[in-house]
Design a protein around this motif. Sequence first.
Motif, PDB file in Angstrom:
ATOM      1  N   ASP A  74      -1.315  27.435  19.328  1.00  0.00           N
ATOM      2  CA  ASP A  74      -1.898  26.146  19.677  1.00  0.00           C
ATOM      3  C   ASP A  74      -3.338  26.076  19.197  1.00  0.00           C
ATOM      4  O   ASP A  74      -4.125  27.005  19.396  1.00  0.00           O
ATOM      5  CB  ASP A  74      -1.855  25.922  21.193  1.00  0.00           C
ATOM      6  CG  ASP A  74      -0.447  25.718  21.706  1.00  0.00           C
ATOM      7  OD1 ASP A  74       0.354  25.131  20.968  1.00  0.00           O
ATOM      8  OD2 ASP A  74      -0.144  26.152  22.832  1.00  0.00           O
ATOM      9  N   VAL A  75      -3.671  24.967  18.582  1.00  0.00           N
ATOM     10  CA  VAL A  75      -5.026  24.716  18.111  1.00  0.00           C
ATOM     11  C   VAL A  75      -5.449  23.350  18.633  1.00  0.00           C
ATOM     12  O   VAL A  75      -4.732  22.363  18.482  1.00  0.00           O
ATOM     13  CB  VAL A  75      -5.113  24.744  16.576  1.00  0.00           C
ATOM     14  CG1 VAL A  75      -6.514  24.361  16.119  1.00  0.00           C
ATOM     15  CG2 VAL A  75      -4.758  26.124  16.053  1.00  0.00           C
ATOM     16  N   GLY A  76      -6.604  23.285  19.258  1.00  0.00           N
ATOM     17  CA  GLY A  76      -7.093  22.027  19.810  1.00  0.00           C
ATOM     18  C   GLY A  76      -7.807  22.264  21.122  1.00  0.00           C
ATOM     19  O   GLY A  76      -8.392  23.331  21.362  1.00  0.00           O
ATOM     20  N   ILE A  77      -7.741  21.274  22.002  1.00  0.00           N
ATOM     21  CA  ILE A  77      -8.400  21.339  23.309  1.00  0.00           C
ATOM     22  C   ILE A  77      -7.342  21.552  24.379  1.00  0.00           C
ATOM     23  O   ILE A  77      -6.365  20.796  24.464  1.00  0.00           O
ATOM     24  CB  ILE A  77      -9.199  20.052  23.588  1.00  0.00           C
ATOM     25  CG1 ILE A  77     -10.283  19.864  22.535  1.00  0.00           C
ATOM     26  CG2 ILE A  77      -9.814  20.096  24.969  1.00  0.00           C
ATOM     27  CD1 ILE A  77     -11.033  18.558  22.662  1.00  0.00           C
ATOM     28  N   MET A  78      -7.522  22.568  25.197  1.00  0.00           N
ATOM     29  CA  MET A  78      -6.600  22.891  26.295  1.00  0.00           C
ATOM     30  C   MET A  78      -7.394  22.960  27.593  1.00  0.00           C
ATOM     31  O   MET A  78      -8.324  23.764  27.716  1.00  0.00           O
ATOM     32  CB  MET A  78      -5.894  24.224  26.033  1.00  0.00           C
ATOM     33  CG  MET A  78      -4.792  24.123  24.994  1.00  0.00           C
ATOM     34  SD  MET A  78      -4.525  25.638  24.059  1.00  0.00           S
ATOM     35  CE  MET A  78      -5.812  25.488  22.835  1.00  0.00           C
TER      36      MET A  78
ATOM     37  N   ARG B  11      -3.415  22.243  44.764  1.00  0.00           N
ATOM     38  CA  ARG B  11      -2.922  23.611  44.600  1.00  0.00           C
ATOM     39  C   ARG B  11      -1.811  23.712  43.547  1.00  0.00           C
ATOM     40  O   ARG B  11      -1.095  24.713  43.499  1.00  0.00           O
ATOM     41  CB  ARG B  11      -2.446  24.203  45.935  1.00  0.00           C
ATOM     42  CG  ARG B  11      -3.519  24.196  47.007  1.00  0.00           C
ATOM     43  CD  ARG B  11      -3.037  24.863  48.297  1.00  0.00           C
ATOM     44  NE  ARG B  11      -3.970  24.656  49.375  1.00  0.00           N
ATOM     45  CZ  ARG B  11      -5.069  25.357  49.579  1.00  0.00           C
ATOM     46  NH1 ARG B  11      -5.355  26.331  48.749  1.00  0.00           N
ATOM     47  NH2 ARG B  11      -5.876  25.096  50.593  1.00  0.00           N
ATOM     48  N   GLU B  12      -1.657  22.669  42.726  1.00  0.00           N
ATOM     49  CA  GLU B  12      -0.719  22.711  41.613  1.00  0.00           C
ATOM     50  C   GLU B  12      -1.515  22.530  40.316  1.00  0.00           C
ATOM     51  O   GLU B  12      -2.396  21.679  40.232  1.00  0.00           O
ATOM     52  CB  GLU B  12       0.342  21.618  41.726  1.00  0.00           C
ATOM     53  CG  GLU B  12       1.220  21.723  42.969  1.00  0.00           C
ATOM     54  CD  GLU B  12       2.137  22.922  42.956  1.00  0.00           C
ATOM     55  OE1 GLU B  12       2.378  23.463  41.853  1.00  0.00           O
ATOM     56  OE2 GLU B  12       2.604  23.326  44.039  1.00  0.00           O
ATOM     57  N   LYS B  13      -1.187  23.310  39.298  1.00  0.00           N
ATOM     58  CA  LYS B  13      -1.949  23.283  38.050  1.00  0.00           C
ATOM     59  C   LYS B  13      -1.675  21.999  37.272  1.00  0.00           C
ATOM     60  O   LYS B  13      -0.536  21.566  37.123  1.00  0.00           O
ATOM     61  CB  LYS B  13      -1.601  24.497  37.196  1.00  0.00           C
ATOM     62  CG  LYS B  13      -2.377  24.576  35.884  1.00  0.00           C
ATOM     63  CD  LYS B  13      -1.949  25.756  35.042  1.00  0.00           C
ATOM     64  CE  LYS B  13      -2.391  27.061  35.664  1.00  0.00           C
ATOM     65  NZ  LYS B  13      -2.111  28.206  34.761  1.00  0.00           N
ATOM     66  N   ILE B  14      -2.767  21.391  36.786  1.00  0.00           N
ATOM     67  CA  ILE B  14      -2.695  20.224  35.910  1.00  0.00           C
ATOM     68  C   ILE B  14      -3.065  20.688  34.506  1.00  0.00           C
ATOM     69  O   ILE B  14      -4.147  21.239  34.298  1.00  0.00           O
ATOM     70  CB  ILE B  14      -3.649  19.112  36.381  1.00  0.00           C
ATOM     71  CG1 ILE B  14      -3.339  18.713  37.833  1.00  0.00           C
ATOM     72  CG2 ILE B  14      -3.565  17.905  35.477  1.00  0.00           C
ATOM     73  CD1 ILE B  14      -4.344  17.748  38.418  1.00  0.00           C
ATOM     74  N   GLU B  15      -2.181  20.482  33.546  1.00  0.00           N
ATOM     75  CA  GLU B  15      -2.397  20.951  32.181  1.00  0.00           C
ATOM     76  C   GLU B  15      -2.556  19.753  31.247  1.00  0.00           C
ATOM     77  O   GLU B  15      -1.772  18.799  31.313  1.00  0.00           O
ATOM     78  CB  GLU B  15      -1.231  21.825  31.711  1.00  0.00           C
ATOM     79  CG  GLU B  15      -1.054  23.098  32.537  1.00  0.00           C
ATOM     80  CD  GLU B  15       0.056  23.977  32.008  1.00  0.00           C
ATOM     81  OE1 GLU B  15       0.729  23.543  31.054  1.00  0.00           O
ATOM     82  OE2 GLU B  15       0.249  25.081  32.533  1.00  0.00           O
ATOM     83  N   TYR B  16      -3.572  19.826  30.391  1.00  0.00           N
ATOM     84  CA  TYR B  16      -3.824  18.779  29.404  1.00  0.00           C
ATOM     85  C   TYR B  16      -4.121  19.460  28.074  1.00  0.00           C
ATOM     86  O   TYR B  16      -5.139  20.146  27.933  1.00  0.00           O
ATOM     87  CB  TYR B  16      -5.001  17.905  29.841  1.00  0.00           C
ATOM     88  CG  TYR B  16      -5.392  16.845  28.838  1.00  0.00           C
ATOM     89  CD1 TYR B  16      -4.630  15.698  28.675  1.00  0.00           C
ATOM     90  CD2 TYR B  16      -6.528  16.995  28.052  1.00  0.00           C
ATOM     91  CE1 TYR B  16      -4.986  14.729  27.760  1.00  0.00           C
ATOM     92  CE2 TYR B  16      -6.899  16.028  27.132  1.00  0.00           C
ATOM     93  CZ  TYR B  16      -6.124  14.894  26.983  1.00  0.00           C
ATOM     94  OH  TYR B  16      -6.470  13.939  26.075  1.00  0.00           O
ATOM     95  N   HIS B  17      -3.208  19.292  27.114  1.00  0.00           N
ATOM     96  CA  HIS B  17      -3.345  19.936  25.812  1.00  0.00           C
ATOM     97  C   HIS B  17      -3.331  18.865  24.730  1.00  0.00           C
ATOM     98  O   HIS B  17      -2.437  18.007  24.692  1.00  0.00           O
ATOM     99  CB  HIS B  17      -2.206  20.927  25.557  1.00  0.00           C
ATOM    100  CG  HIS B  17      -2.257  22.118  26.456  1.00  0.00           C
ATOM    101  ND1 HIS B  17      -1.340  23.150  26.374  1.00  0.00           N
ATOM    102  CD2 HIS B  17      -3.105  22.455  27.454  1.00  0.00           C
ATOM    103  CE1 HIS B  17      -1.638  24.054  27.306  1.00  0.00           C
ATOM    104  NE2 HIS B  17      -2.696  23.654  27.966  1.00  0.00           N
ATOM    105  N   VAL B  18      -4.306  18.908  23.838  1.00  0.00           N
ATOM    106  CA  VAL B  18      -4.380  18.001  22.692  1.00  0.00           C
ATOM    107  C   VAL B  18      -4.659  18.841  21.465  1.00  0.00           C
ATOM    108  O   VAL B  18      -5.661  19.568  21.423  1.00  0.00           O
ATOM    109  CB  VAL B  18      -5.487  16.938  22.878  1.00  0.00           C
ATOM    110  CG1 VAL B  18      -5.578  16.074  21.638  1.00  0.00           C
ATOM    111  CG2 VAL B  18      -5.204  16.068  24.084  1.00  0.00           C
ATOM    112  N   GLY B  19      -3.785  18.771  20.480  1.00  0.00           N
ATOM    113  CA  GLY B  19      -4.008  19.552  19.270  1.00  0.00           C
ATOM    114  C   GLY B  19      -2.736  19.730  18.476  1.00  0.00           C
ATOM    115  O   GLY B  19      -1.776  18.956  18.601  1.00  0.00           O
ATOM    116  N   ASP B  20      -2.713  20.763  17.653  1.00  0.00           N
ATOM    117  CA  ASP B  20      -1.584  21.056  16.774  1.00  0.00           C
ATOM    118  C   ASP B  20      -1.120  22.489  17.013  1.00  0.00           C
ATOM    119  O   ASP B  20      -1.780  23.279  17.701  1.00  0.00           O
ATOM    120  CB  ASP B  20      -1.973  20.885  15.302  1.00  0.00           C
ATOM    121  CG  ASP B  20      -2.456  19.478  15.003  1.00  0.00           C
ATOM    122  OD1 ASP B  20      -1.846  18.529  15.525  1.00  0.00           O
ATOM    123  OD2 ASP B  20      -3.460  19.335  14.272  1.00  0.00           O
TER     124      ASP B  20
END
Length: 712
Positions: free
Chosen positions: A412-416, A374-383
């Motif tokens: 943000d540009v990339g994979i989120m 129930r807690e958000k996991i964030e994964y961002h890869v990019g510029d």
Amino acid sequence: MKKIATLFVVLVVLWGCKTISKDYKAGYIASMNKDYDTAIEYYEKAIRNDPDNSVYRLALQRAKIAASLFHYFEAKKYAAQGKKEDALNEYEIALSYDPGNRRIYDEARRLVGEEVKEEKPREIKIEPPFKLDVKDERIQLKFQQQASLRSIFQALGKYAGVNILFDETFSDKPFAIDLTDMKFEQAIQSLCLASKNFYRIIDAKTLIIVPDQPMNRAKYDVHVIKTFYLSNINAQEILGSLTTMTRTQFKAPSIIVDKNLNSITVRDTPEVVELAERLVRLWDKPKGEVVLDVELMEVSRVRLQELGLELDQYGAAFRYAPESEDSSWLNLRDIDFSKSENFQLTLPSAFLGFLETDTDTKVLAQPRLRGIEREKIEYHVGDQVPIPITTFTPIAAGGVNQQPITSFEYKDVGIMVNITPTIHAENEVTLEMEIEFKTLSGSGFGNIPIIATRKVKNIIRLRDGETNLLAGLLQDEERQSIKGIPGLKDVPILGSLFSKTDVEVNQKDVIMTVTPYIIRDVPLTAQDDKPVWVNIGGTSAGQAGQRLPDEERDFDERMRRERLLQDRQEQREGRQNQLSLIPANFEGPENRDFRINVNISSSAEIGNMSFNVSFNPQVLELKQVVAGGYVQQFGQNTSFLDNIDNASGMCTIGFSSPEVSKGFKGRGRVATLVFRSIGKGSSAISVSGVSANSPRGQAVNFETRQSQITVR
């Protein structure tokens, strides 16, 4: 010579790095293929060659965690299939990679038949500051004939050697009860419950009997204060629920929240505080944790096809150029247009092209994400790409907006990837996913970047260890251009000989796989499945603020039976239809608020009722009339009216059923009168003018009892 030596040193260093990176690359490839055992072997070789390389150590640790999870779930599969030896072997491998994992160790012990002892919760019991000093013997007393209630209490006290006192509001009446084969506290508890009283221990040899009324409870209740330090939940979040669940018929407990210590302090009777501790223990559970194996693949395909005749210049030239020694000057007498050799024609050069290009590119990432349910996991890869934003402001105050000011906003540009997991009791996980893929697709007006976005939101439910594939975020572009000689390139069939066709196909797709692994669920035990009993042999008729031990509650049914017999006795005496004021006597100081309850006892069904309450306006002031539980049988639809006239010392109260064919039943509290003592003296509060009818319109007669108030 110096340059040759330097070059030799660089080659030696590069050769050594190449040897080390070979093992690391082999381990990385094995890890990408989920061959974690092989990956660990290669990573260990790489670390032996370069022990100080933190990248290799991090990769080895990551591979060990992945290998432990892989073998753990393989062991669970074998155990479900009944392959005990294979499952134990997988458990052993999993523990070798993660020796501190208690969950794997306990499951392996259960598989071999060993008993895994669960930690027993500490017994929740608040001992009173003092207890009665009586003999642990059974009482053999039975009062079958009508006897004085006061004398029955005194006989019990004499039998146990305890001095029994009585509150000034205690009302004596004829009573019959069987106290055979009970201990003293059981007997006194049973007698109090049947006679609508409670007791309070004064010291080891003294107790007092008090009528069970809200004012007396507030006067005699023993309170305790206890603080609970929470580990997993926010104290502010459970404040409302804890207040509601521990509320009694008299009042709600006093609860204070300390945000800095994340603690709750409860002040109330021992029974209420014990109930609060049980609830806090049930609620304060650590959240489950999951590990998400995510594979992100960007598949890009660009295909370029060139076919046809391509001209290097799109132009033809025609000129007059006779042969002469000086080509820069022309003699007019030598001009002769009749000779063809004096004219020159230039055509564009051309070549025939047969070219086709096909590329296939993959960008692969395998993040391993660990998070709490129930807690958000964030994964961002990019510029982050700066986007200019221009605004216009006036040069001087009051002028025209003509001065440009440019600022930059970063996009943000990339994979989120944003994932919120929820663990279920069936070893399943619900994943609330939001995937967004942003790329630069060109530039627009003013050379401002154009950002292409592909986004998907989805909620899926997967089993522990189940893999889900998400694909289809496809971007497909196809461009075709034709170049050639105008007019000729449009001729059917022959036009292809004088033109060139370029076909460019650009395809991009994002593929994602996600596999959830439950590594820690909510620790529930058999104790958590048991109900929490409330008011079993509790303070409703026993000692104020004290409960009897659990093993001494077997007489609860007998107490209910004695109370039922007492109700039937009152009905036989013709007092089944009564409207009484409780307490019957009250004495207090000036300028104090107190409450008088208007109670009803009726054997007939009441459709509507009205009555007057009179009092001395020189001594008392009626501040408020609160509807009781008796008139709330039909919820908020019940019609309840009150008219207070303190000048004449009169109040009219009335209520009626919202349903024509149904009425009010039983006994209970009609209203609570909130008085304030405004002058010294005495006042009788009496009920008169009672008018009651059944749902069929038949009159119902009532007896009334008054209350005597003394203000000193």
